[in-house]
Design a protein around this motif. Structure first.
Motif, PDB file in Angstrom:
ATOM      1  N   MET A 168      33.679   7.367  59.358  1.00  0.00           N
ATOM      2  CA  MET A 168      33.628   5.993  58.840  1.00  0.00           C
ATOM      3  C   MET A 168      34.056   5.980  57.381  1.00  0.00           C
ATOM      4  SD  MET A 168      30.393   3.413  58.652  1.00  0.00           S
ATOM      5  CE  MET A 168      30.588   1.769  58.038  1.00  0.00           C
ATOM      6  N   HIS A 169      34.813   4.960  56.994  1.00  0.00           N
ATOM      7  CA  HIS A 169      35.278   4.873  55.626  1.00  0.00           C
ATOM      8  C   HIS A 169      34.214   4.188  54.782  1.00  0.00           C
ATOM      9  CE1 HIS A 169      39.227   6.282  56.699  1.00  0.00           C
ATOM     10  NE2 HIS A 169      39.297   5.365  57.641  1.00  0.00           N
ATOM     11  N   PHE A 170      33.330   4.966  54.175  1.00  0.00           N
ATOM     12  CA  PHE A 170      32.226   4.384  53.433  1.00  0.00           C
ATOM     13  C   PHE A 170      32.712   3.507  52.287  1.00  0.00           C
ATOM     14  CE2 PHE A 170      30.079   7.774  55.607  1.00  0.00           C
ATOM     15  CZ  PHE A 170      28.823   7.268  55.833  1.00  0.00           C
ATOM     16  N   ILE A 171      33.710   3.969  51.550  1.00  0.00           N
ATOM     17  CA  ILE A 171      34.158   3.220  50.394  1.00  0.00           C
ATOM     18  C   ILE A 171      34.985   2.033  50.829  1.00  0.00           C
ATOM     19  CG2 ILE A 171      35.435   3.332  48.232  1.00  0.00           C
ATOM     20  CD1 ILE A 171      34.862   6.318  48.205  1.00  0.00           C
ATOM     21  N   LYS A 172      35.817   2.189  51.808  1.00  0.00           N
ATOM     22  CA  LYS A 172      36.716   1.120  52.207  1.00  0.00           C
ATOM     23  C   LYS A 172      35.994  -0.020  52.905  1.00  0.00           C
ATOM     24  CE  LYS A 172      40.314   4.559  53.079  1.00  0.00           C
ATOM     25  NZ  LYS A 172      41.075   5.204  54.134  1.00  0.00           N
ATOM     26  N   ASN A 173      35.077   0.297  53.775  1.00  0.00           N
ATOM     27  CA  ASN A 173      34.551  -0.712  54.685  1.00  0.00           C
ATOM     28  C   ASN A 173      33.116  -1.112  54.415  1.00  0.00           C
ATOM     29  OD1 ASN A 173      36.946  -0.742  56.118  1.00  0.00           O
ATOM     30  ND2 ASN A 173      36.324   0.913  57.442  1.00  0.00           N
ATOM     31  N   THR A 174      32.486  -0.549  53.385  1.00  0.00           N
ATOM     32  CA  THR A 174      31.102  -0.911  53.121  1.00  0.00           C
ATOM     33  C   THR A 174      30.926  -1.220  51.653  1.00  0.00           C
ATOM     34  OG1 THR A 174      30.528   1.431  52.854  1.00  0.00           O
ATOM     35  CG2 THR A 174      30.167   0.451  55.003  1.00  0.00           C
ATOM     36  N   ILE A 175      31.595  -2.292  51.236  1.00  0.00           N
ATOM     37  CA  ILE A 175      31.535  -2.698  49.854  1.00  0.00           C
ATOM     38  C   ILE A 175      30.337  -3.624  49.675  1.00  0.00           C
ATOM     39  CG2 ILE A 175      32.919  -3.583  47.983  1.00  0.00           C
ATOM     40  CD1 ILE A 175      34.429  -1.532  49.590  1.00  0.00           C
ATOM     41  N   LYS A 209      34.176   4.869  39.810  1.00  0.00           N
ATOM     42  CA  LYS A 209      34.730   4.464  38.516  1.00  0.00           C
ATOM     43  C   LYS A 209      36.209   4.793  38.378  1.00  0.00           C
ATOM     44  CE  LYS A 209      34.049   5.029  33.523  1.00  0.00           C
ATOM     45  NZ  LYS A 209      33.215   5.669  32.471  1.00  0.00           N
ATOM     46  N   THR A 210      36.598   5.997  38.783  1.00  0.00           N
ATOM     47  CA  THR A 210      37.968   6.440  38.528  1.00  0.00           C
ATOM     48  C   THR A 210      38.952   6.065  39.627  1.00  0.00           C
ATOM     49  OG1 THR A 210      37.536   8.614  39.523  1.00  0.00           O
ATOM     50  CG2 THR A 210      37.141   8.377  37.148  1.00  0.00           C
ATOM     51  N   GLN A 211      38.493   6.020  40.893  1.00  0.00           N
ATOM     52  CA  GLN A 211      39.423   5.838  41.993  1.00  0.00           C
ATOM     53  C   GLN A 211      39.342   4.456  42.643  1.00  0.00           C
ATOM     54  OE1 GLN A 211      39.756   9.232  44.675  1.00  0.00           O
ATOM     55  NE2 GLN A 211      38.578  10.480  43.247  1.00  0.00           N
ATOM     56  N   ASN A 212      38.153   3.871  42.647  1.00  0.00           N
ATOM     57  CA  ASN A 212      37.982   2.598  43.346  1.00  0.00           C
ATOM     58  C   ASN A 212      38.056   1.384  42.434  1.00  0.00           C
ATOM     59  OD1 ASN A 212      37.553   4.138  45.632  1.00  0.00           O
ATOM     60  ND2 ASN A 212      35.350   4.186  45.328  1.00  0.00           N
ATOM     61  N   ALA A 213      37.505   1.505  41.244  1.00  0.00           N
ATOM     62  CA  ALA A 213      37.443   0.360  40.332  1.00  0.00           C
ATOM     63  C   ALA A 213      38.811  -0.290  40.092  1.00  0.00           C
ATOM     64  CB  ALA A 213      36.803   0.774  39.006  1.00  0.00           C
ATOM     65  N   PRO A 214      39.886   0.494  39.864  1.00  0.00           N
ATOM     66  CA  PRO A 214      41.189  -0.161  39.644  1.00  0.00           C
ATOM     67  C   PRO A 214      41.640  -1.020  40.823  1.00  0.00           C
ATOM     68  CG  PRO A 214      41.253   2.122  38.907  1.00  0.00           C
ATOM     69  CD  PRO A 214      39.967   1.951  39.652  1.00  0.00           C
ATOM     70  N   GLY A 264      45.933   6.692  50.364  1.00  0.00           N
ATOM     71  CA  GLY A 264      45.644   8.023  50.894  1.00  0.00           C
ATOM     72  C   GLY A 264      44.236   8.453  50.536  1.00  0.00           C
ATOM     73  N   ASP A 265      44.054   9.732  50.270  1.00  0.00           N
ATOM     74  CA  ASP A 265      42.733  10.294  49.987  1.00  0.00           C
ATOM     75  C   ASP A 265      42.209   9.774  48.654  1.00  0.00           C
ATOM     76  OD1 ASP A 265      40.429  11.722  49.840  1.00  0.00           O
ATOM     77  OD2 ASP A 265      41.383  13.637  49.397  1.00  0.00           O
ATOM     78  N   THR A 266      41.127   8.995  48.705  1.00  0.00           N
ATOM     79  CA  THR A 266      40.519   8.464  47.484  1.00  0.00           C
ATOM     80  C   THR A 266      39.067   8.908  47.344  1.00  0.00           C
ATOM     81  OG1 THR A 266      39.928   6.444  48.683  1.00  0.00           O
ATOM     82  CG2 THR A 266      41.993   6.428  47.431  1.00  0.00           C
ATOM     83  N   GLY A 267      38.732  10.050  47.925  1.00  0.00           N
ATOM     84  CA  GLY A 267      37.368  10.552  47.809  1.00  0.00           C
ATOM     85  C   GLY A 267      36.444  10.073  48.890  1.00  0.00           C
ATOM     86  N   ASP A 268      37.013   9.461  49.944  1.00  0.00           N
ATOM     87  CA  ASP A 268      36.205   8.936  51.040  1.00  0.00           C
ATOM     88  C   ASP A 268      35.299   9.998  51.663  1.00  0.00           C
ATOM     89  OD1 ASP A 268      35.984   6.336  51.776  1.00  0.00           O
ATOM     90  OD2 ASP A 268      37.341   6.454  53.473  1.00  0.00           O
ATOM     91  N   LYS A 321      29.779  12.391  52.350  1.00  0.00           N
ATOM     92  CA  LYS A 321      28.873  13.537  52.412  1.00  0.00           C
ATOM     93  C   LYS A 321      27.661  13.350  51.496  1.00  0.00           C
ATOM     94  CE  LYS A 321      32.346  17.037  53.630  1.00  0.00           C
ATOM     95  NZ  LYS A 321      33.063  18.261  53.171  1.00  0.00           N
ATOM     96  N   ILE A 322      27.848  12.609  50.414  1.00  0.00           N
ATOM     97  CA  ILE A 322      26.767  12.391  49.456  1.00  0.00           C
ATOM     98  C   ILE A 322      25.914  11.189  49.850  1.00  0.00           C
ATOM     99  CG2 ILE A 322      26.236  11.872  47.041  1.00  0.00           C
ATOM    100  CD1 ILE A 322      28.913  13.279  46.335  1.00  0.00           C
ATOM    101  N   CYS A 323      26.569  10.110  50.242  1.00  0.00           N
ATOM    102  CA  CYS A 323      25.868   8.891  50.668  1.00  0.00           C
ATOM    103  C   CYS A 323      26.113   8.724  52.159  1.00  0.00           C
ATOM    104  CB  CYS A 323      26.374   7.686  49.887  1.00  0.00           C
ATOM    105  SG  CYS A 323      26.111   7.804  48.103  1.00  0.00           S
ATOM    106  N   ARG A 324      25.220   9.276  52.966  1.00  0.00           N
ATOM    107  CA  ARG A 324      25.457   9.420  54.408  1.00  0.00           C
ATOM    108  C   ARG A 324      25.084   8.197  55.231  1.00  0.00           C
ATOM    109  NH1 ARG A 324      26.339  14.646  56.194  1.00  0.00           N
ATOM    110  NH2 ARG A 324      26.242  16.256  54.583  1.00  0.00           N
TER     111      ARG A 324
END
Length: 250
Positions: free
Chosen positions: A1-8, A52-57, A111-115, A120-123
């Motif tokens: 599951m794309h935690f960053i992409k789909n669970t804002i 902060k570095t990959q998603n905020a922009p 592409g890969d943005t740390g998803d 793995k950290i926020c499961r």
């Protein structure tokens, strides 16, 4: 599951806080999609760095493009098991869902943005959609946030909204005008878990926020306060959280 992409994400409040939690504090019609994360405390600072570095922009550009009206990232200070909140806002629920699809599209293109590392950290997480009902702000929100998540009698919760708008809002506004709070908000449950209402407030720091909140509670529930008594009978249980507001736009 794309935690960053789909669970804002409230604070969103949030809620809103968020507005959400920022979330939760627009007087005009506004909805907040808030995601409350359960994270490994040992790795959560790395998640902050990814956001902060990959998603905020990406999110900032979406605000500029008019896809969303705002977004934010909040870190746990004191409270329950939620460790982070991520949220975004739009004028309608349809707008939230359209934005979610656009967010996924933009991150897929990058592409890969740390998803994987984020996941793995926020499961795990809880999702809520909040509708802003009441609120105000001074010159933006403070860096310290306080959220109260209420359990309410669903047959009478609209009466609780009326009490907040008529009896409590002038008190909140007075505290904003005096500089004791920088903002406050009241939001209702639209989609999500067990909590039915969300009250948020922010200030420049946690100490001044707690002091002001305690003063306000004394006024809200002063002896003989019919509004306070009725509100407590409707929304009789709650959970408190204190948040460090790390990122918010606008």
């Amino acid at each position: 599951m794309h935690f960053i992409k789909n669970t804002i994400v409230i604070i969103g409040l949030a809620a809103v806080a968020g507005s959400a939690l920022a979330q939760e504090e627009e007087a005009a019609t506004s909805f907040t999609y808030a995601t409350y994360f359960y994270c490994d405390a040992a790795g959560q600072e790395r998640v902050d760095e990814i956001v902060k570095t990959q998603n905020a922009p990406v999110y900032d550009q979406m605000v500029k493009d008019g896809v969303i009206t705002g977004w934010g990232w909040l870190a746990h200070h004191t409270g329950g098991k939620w460790r982070r909140i991520q949220y975004y806002q739009a004028p309608t629920v349809d707008g939230l869902l359209d934005a979610q699809a656009e967010i996924d599209k933009r991150f897929t293109a990058l592409g890969d943005t740390g998803d994987a590392e984020f996941g793995k950290i926020c499961r795990s997480h809880d999702d809520y959609i909040w509708e802003a009902k009441s609120g105000s702000s001074g010159e933006g929100r403070g860096e310290a946030g306080f959220s109260v998540y209420y359990g309410c009698d669903q047959s009478r919760e609209m009466r609780a909204d009326e009490i907040v708008a008529k009896d409590f809002a002038p008190l909140f506004d007075k505290y904003v005008a005096a500089g004791k709070f920088t903002s406050w908000g009241w939001s209702s449950h639209s989609v999500g878990g067990e909590f039915r209402r969300l009250q948020t407030m922010t200030a420049k720091d946690h100490k001044s926020l707690l002091k002001a909140r305690n003063e306000m509670i004394d006024e809200m529930y002063a002896e003989g306060s019919k509004a306070g008594e009725e509100f407590a009978s409707i929304c009789g249980s709650h959970v408190d959280y204190m948040w460090d507001i790390q990122l918010e736009t606008p």
